[in-house]
Design an enzyme around this catalytic site. Structure first.
Site, PDB file in Angstrom:
ATOM      1  N   GLY A  50       0.815  -1.205   0.000  1.00  0.00           N
ATOM      2  CA  GLY A  50       0.000   0.000   0.000  1.00  0.00           C
ATOM      3  C   GLY A  50       0.853   1.261   0.000  1.00  0.00           C
ATOM      4  NE  ARG A  55      -1.553  -4.891  -1.784  1.00  0.00           N
ATOM      5  CZ  ARG A  55      -1.243  -4.506  -0.559  1.00  0.00           C
ATOM      6  NH1 ARG A  55      -0.176  -4.999   0.034  1.00  0.00           N
ATOM      7  NH2 ARG A  55      -1.988  -3.618   0.085  1.00  0.00           N
ATOM      8  CB  THR A  91       2.956   0.643   6.414  1.00  0.00           C
ATOM      9  OG1 THR A  91       1.618   0.343   6.833  1.00  0.00           O
ATOM     10  CG2 THR A  91       3.905   0.402   7.579  1.00  0.00           C
ATOM     11  CG  ASP A  97      -2.042  -0.082   8.759  1.00  0.00           C
ATOM     12  OD1 ASP A  97      -2.872   0.852   8.713  1.00  0.00           O
ATOM     13  OD2 ASP A  97      -2.153  -1.125   8.107  1.00  0.00           O
ATOM     14  CG  ASP A 100       1.533  -2.728  10.576  1.00  0.00           C
ATOM     15  OD1 ASP A 100       2.364  -2.058   9.903  1.00  0.00           O
ATOM     16  OD2 ASP A 100       0.703  -3.490  10.062  1.00  0.00           O
TER      17      ASP A 100
END
Length: 328
Positions: free
Chosen positions: A15, A76, A130, A132, A134
């Protein structure tokens, strides 16, 4: 310098995140500073398999630092999940006399890099890109700060409508496995409740909390929900449950979705991306491989790829306590 590296390739995968362009720019200009060749790989690992390369220099990346997304594109790649695909990627790297690779992305990107390195013993350094946040081994990932600001700005606008109509808004933010965006943006935007995958609040407890808020004089409420929260089947199911058990509010749902990924990166993300991009080239020239470049306590650090992916996301419990206290 410990390495004979003369040519470095850079790609973005997974992403997109605001600040990826700034990171690419830093890698390219760091290469120019050290008199190294730099090659951009288009469309991530898919472009690596197809040999979709373009030579980049310091002027190739002008006017990029303020742009969101990634000019190298991202995709991807099912092909890179196969041994045959990774072999093709390796052959293209060798054919183009590329000595090392910088990958910018998240956990999927790093997992692919680990497998590729194990099979072909090819020098790779990763940058955590990213929204996120994470990835272990770095205080913040590239794009996280910008996403936070985007979410807070959106919730501020939603609150205007909530206040005008005495409504309860459920606002879903990104974070399939990590609640960092929801927790920090929820605090920053003054949310009444914050639902994250790391903490199971339960529907009954949520409704009880909202009833207390209403009884205390609140005429509207904002509940921030991470997309990975397991309190209900989905946010729309949760909204229906609240409507059935809390007639005091008119309940509405807003899913912020991909607007969180876009936009011009914040100053923090531009500086972070620049520091990590320079750090990636420095690490390769010093013989490092199979590592991620991160930032801990404002210092650039080198972290083993496998360490960066180890364990579940650790949410800040102090922040959860702060959110509980200030939402009364």
């Amino acid at each position: 310098m410990k390495s004979e590296i003369k040519k470095i390739a850079v790609l973005t995968s997974g992403g997109d995140a605001p600040g990826m362009n700034a990171a690419i720019r830093a890698v390219v200009r760091s290469c120019a500073y050290h008199n190294l060749e730099c090659v951009g790989v288009y469309r991530g690992y898919e472009g690596l398999i197809e040999g979709d390369f373009k030579t980049l220099n310091a002027r190739s990346v002008k006017n990029l630092i303020n742009r969101g997304g990634t000019f190298l594109k991202s995709a991807r790649s099912k092909g890179f999940m196969t041994k045959e695909g990774r072999k093709k990627a390796y052959e293209h790297l060798k054919k183009n006399s590329i000595d090392a690779l910088v990958v910018i992305g998240g956990d999927g990107t790093f997992t692919g890099a680990i497998v590729f390195n194990e099979e072909h013993n090819f020098p790779i350094v990763g940058l955590p890109g990213t929204i996120d946040n994470d990835i272990n081994g770095t205080d913040n990932t590239i794009g996280y700060d910008t996403a936070l600001n985007t979410v807070v700005e959106a919730i501020d606008k939603i609150r205007d409508t909530a206040n005008s109509h005495n409504r309860l808004f459920l606002v879903e933010v990104m974070g399939r496995d990590a609640g960092d965006i929801a927790l920090n943006a929820g605090i920053g935007a003054g949310a009444e409740e914050i639902l994250i995958p790391e903490q199971d609040m339960g529907r009954e407890r949520l409704v009880a909390s909202l009833k207390r808020s209403k009884a205390s004089g609140k005429s509207s409420s904002i509940v921030v929900v991470a997309e990975g929260d397991q309190i209900g089947k989905n946010i729309f199911g949760l909204a229906e449950y609240i409507r059935e058990n809390l007639e005091e509010y008119e309940c509405k749902v807003t899913v912020l979705g991909h607007i969180q990924r876009g936009g011009s990166p914040s100053c923090y993300d531009r500086v972070l991306a620049s520091r990590l991009g320079v750090g990636a080239v420095d690490a390769l020239l010093n013989g490092e491989r199979d590592v991620m470049i991160g930032l801990v306590h404002n210092k650039v650090v080198i972290v083993d790829f496998k360490e960066s992916l180890k364990g579940e996301n650790k949410i800040d419990k102090d922040l959860i306590r702060v959110a509980d206290i200030i939402s009364v």
